[in-house]
Design a protein around this motif. Sequence first.
Motif, PDB file in Angstrom:
ATOM      1  N   GLU A 188      65.012 -16.575  36.900  1.00 14.67           N
ATOM      2  CA  GLU A 188      66.084 -17.255  37.958  1.00 14.67           C
ATOM      3  C   GLU A 188      65.577 -18.645  38.279  1.00 14.67           C
ATOM      4  O   GLU A 188      66.156 -19.617  38.068  1.00 14.67           O
ATOM      5  N   SER A 189      64.004 -18.823  38.525  1.00 18.75           N
ATOM      6  CA  SER A 189      63.623 -20.135  38.770  1.00 18.75           C
ATOM      7  C   SER A 189      63.725 -21.161  37.711  1.00 18.75           C
ATOM      8  O   SER A 189      64.064 -22.454  37.877  1.00 18.75           O
ATOM      9  N   GLN A 215      75.079 -18.680  45.877  1.00 16.45           N
ATOM     10  CA  GLN A 215      74.036 -17.813  45.362  1.00 16.45           C
ATOM     11  C   GLN A 215      72.802 -18.616  44.834  1.00 16.45           C
ATOM     12  O   GLN A 215      71.679 -18.466  45.125  1.00 16.45           O
ATOM     13  N   LYS A 226      71.101 -20.333  48.023  1.00 22.44           N
ATOM     14  CA  LYS A 226      70.387 -19.416  48.600  1.00 22.44           C
ATOM     15  C   LYS A 226      68.775 -19.238  47.801  1.00 22.44           C
ATOM     16  O   LYS A 226      67.562 -19.493  48.411  1.00 22.44           O
ATOM     17  N   SER A 227      68.816 -19.169  46.446  1.00 20.97           N
ATOM     18  CA  SER A 227      67.761 -19.090  45.501  1.00 20.97           C
ATOM     19  C   SER A 227      67.051 -20.462  45.710  1.00 20.97           C
ATOM     20  O   SER A 227      65.845 -20.270  45.426  1.00 20.97           O
TER      21      SER A 227
END
Length: 179
Positions: free
Chosen positions: A42-43, A129, A132-133
Amino acid sequence: MASYWQIFISFFKIGSFTLGGGYAMIPLIQKEVVEKKAWLKESEFVEMLAIAQSAPGPIALNTAIFVGYKARGVKGVIFSSLGTILPSFIVILLIAMIFTDFKDNPGVERVFKGIRPAVVALIAAPLYQMGKSAGITRKTVIIPTLAALIVWQTGVSPIYIIIAAIAGGIAYGKFIKKK
């Protein structure tokens, strides 16, 4: 490790079933390459997306290029790029061949007007989304929202907004943040 055909099919599928352009493709790319296939973390995806937005060219293609390169190098870039480009090319070719007969049809116009809200939702949901991350808070959303409203309501060129944001960021960094 992803095969070249897996990369091609993944991006061809995304390109084939996404309405609304590059930004609408981002959540599908993210779901495919991060959640389903685990080609990226994800990062890594968030960082890669920031670079893809900064690079010239369509964001979906830039994203596909980065994912293809990360997954399989230069050949991965070719397969991911073709998978992203071919569906749009085929659809545009078909539309160009038949659209002239239907362009003034009120039903067709209504369908395209009806698709717009869905496209906005497809873009807004992943942005929320990813925000948020990336650690974006409600306070940090105020500035881009105000900028969009200023451009929309006053007709001011976005270039001036960008210049003002640069100046504000420099001033904030030099004077306010140091205290």
